[in-house]
Write a protein that holds these residues in place. Structure first.
Motif, short mmCIF file in Angstrom:
data_model
loop_
_atom_site.label_atom_id
_atom_site.label_comp_id
_atom_site.label_asym_id
_atom_site.label_seq_id
_atom_site.Cartn_x
_atom_site.Cartn_y
_atom_site.Cartn_z
N LYS A 14 53.09 -4.29 -82.03
CA LYS A 14 52.82 -3.10 -82.93
C LYS A 14 53.06 -3.62 -84.31
O LYS A 14 52.35 -2.79 -85.41
N LYS A 15 53.88 -4.67 -84.68
CA LYS A 15 54.11 -5.13 -86.01
C LYS A 15 54.31 -6.70 -86.07
O LYS A 15 54.90 -7.15 -85.45
N GLN A 18 54.08 -11.12 -91.13
CA GLN A 18 52.96 -11.50 -92.17
C GLN A 18 53.49 -12.86 -92.61
O GLN A 18 52.52 -13.38 -93.20
N GLN A 68 47.66 -1.12 -88.86
CA GLN A 68 47.97 -2.28 -89.62
C GLN A 68 48.02 -3.67 -89.04
O GLN A 68 48.13 -4.70 -89.82
N GLN A 69 48.24 -3.98 -87.96
CA GLN A 69 47.98 -5.08 -86.76
C GLN A 69 46.81 -6.07 -87.70
O GLN A 69 46.97 -7.27 -87.35
N ASP A 72 47.88 -7.63 -90.79
CA ASP A 72 48.95 -8.49 -90.81
C ASP A 72 49.14 -9.69 -89.86
O ASP A 72 49.97 -10.55 -89.91
N ARG A 186 55.34 -11.74 -83.53
CA ARG A 186 55.84 -10.12 -83.63
C ARG A 186 56.81 -10.30 -84.70
O ARG A 186 57.52 -11.21 -85.08
N ASP A 190 60.19 -5.09 -85.29
CA ASP A 190 59.26 -4.32 -84.37
C ASP A 190 60.08 -3.85 -83.12
O ASP A 190 60.41 -4.49 -82.38
#
Length: 209
Positions: A14-15, A18, A68-69, A72, A186, A190
């Protein structure tokens, strides 16, 4: 059991972090795995776009329901299908078989002609559906390879293919996007990474006859 543990580790990320990028050797593994994926008749009616451009990734996020994945992730893999699978395409495949395996023409000809006749009579939407199923095979394969290589990934259907095709110039290449797979590492925060995997029991999902 190592592959099972890897699959237990895997989740739909999910996140992404970056600040971290996949090294080229990991991308090479993914592209090789894509190319080795099983496809119906071995025709490979697919191409994979490997995107590593933050400006374009941000642009595509708007057309990915703002997930947003896409922005990022280290890289975004776009699974595309060929718009045309015709006699020329099929003949090229069999020419490749002949070149690699040195298979005699009399052996290849009946199967080639059968496929040409079959695809000639298929409606365009039926061919597209068939090709899209091959893309799902490829994504499933890459998800397993990602797990084995400790690459995080998030399989996505939630995007607007027409916008992807326009931004990436896919229509001019005779392609249409059907699936998206952001990949990377990841993020430490997250929270979904620590959630227990929810699955039905094997007794409920597997039938042994």
């Amino acid at each position: 059991m190592e592959i099972i543990e890897s699959l237990r580790w895997r989740y739909a990320t999910k996140k992404f972090d970056q600040t971290r990028s996949l090294p080229q050797e990991k991308i090479d593994i993914l592209t090789e795995a894509f190319n080795l994926t099983a496809t119906s008749y071995g025709l490979q009616p697919l191409k994979l776009v490997v995107l590593n451009n933050k400006v374009v990734q941000q642009q595509l996020t708007e057309h990915s329901w703002n997930q947003q994945q896409v922005a990022d992730a280290s890289h975004v893999l776009i699974f595309c299908i060929e718009n045309t699978v015709d006699e020329e395409y099929i003949t090229k495949h069999f020419d490749n078989v002949k070149a690699i395996r040195n298979t005699a023409e009399e052996v290849l000809k009946p199967f080639r002609e059968q496929l040409v006749d079959s695809f000639k009579n298929k409606p365009t939407d039926e061919v597209s559906t068939w090709a899209t199923k091959q893309a799902y095979l490829a994504m499933g394969n890459l998800l397993t390879v990602c797990a084995a290589e400790k690459i995080d990934a998030c399989p996505m259907e939630g995007f607007i293919p027409e916008k992807y095709d326009e931004i990436l110039g896919l229509t001019d290449l005779g392609l249409r996007s059907v699936l998206v797979l952001p990949v990377g590492y990841r993020a430490n925060d997250d929270m979904f990474a620590s959630f227990k995997k929810v699955r039905r029991s094997i007794d409920e999902t597997v039938i042994v006859l």
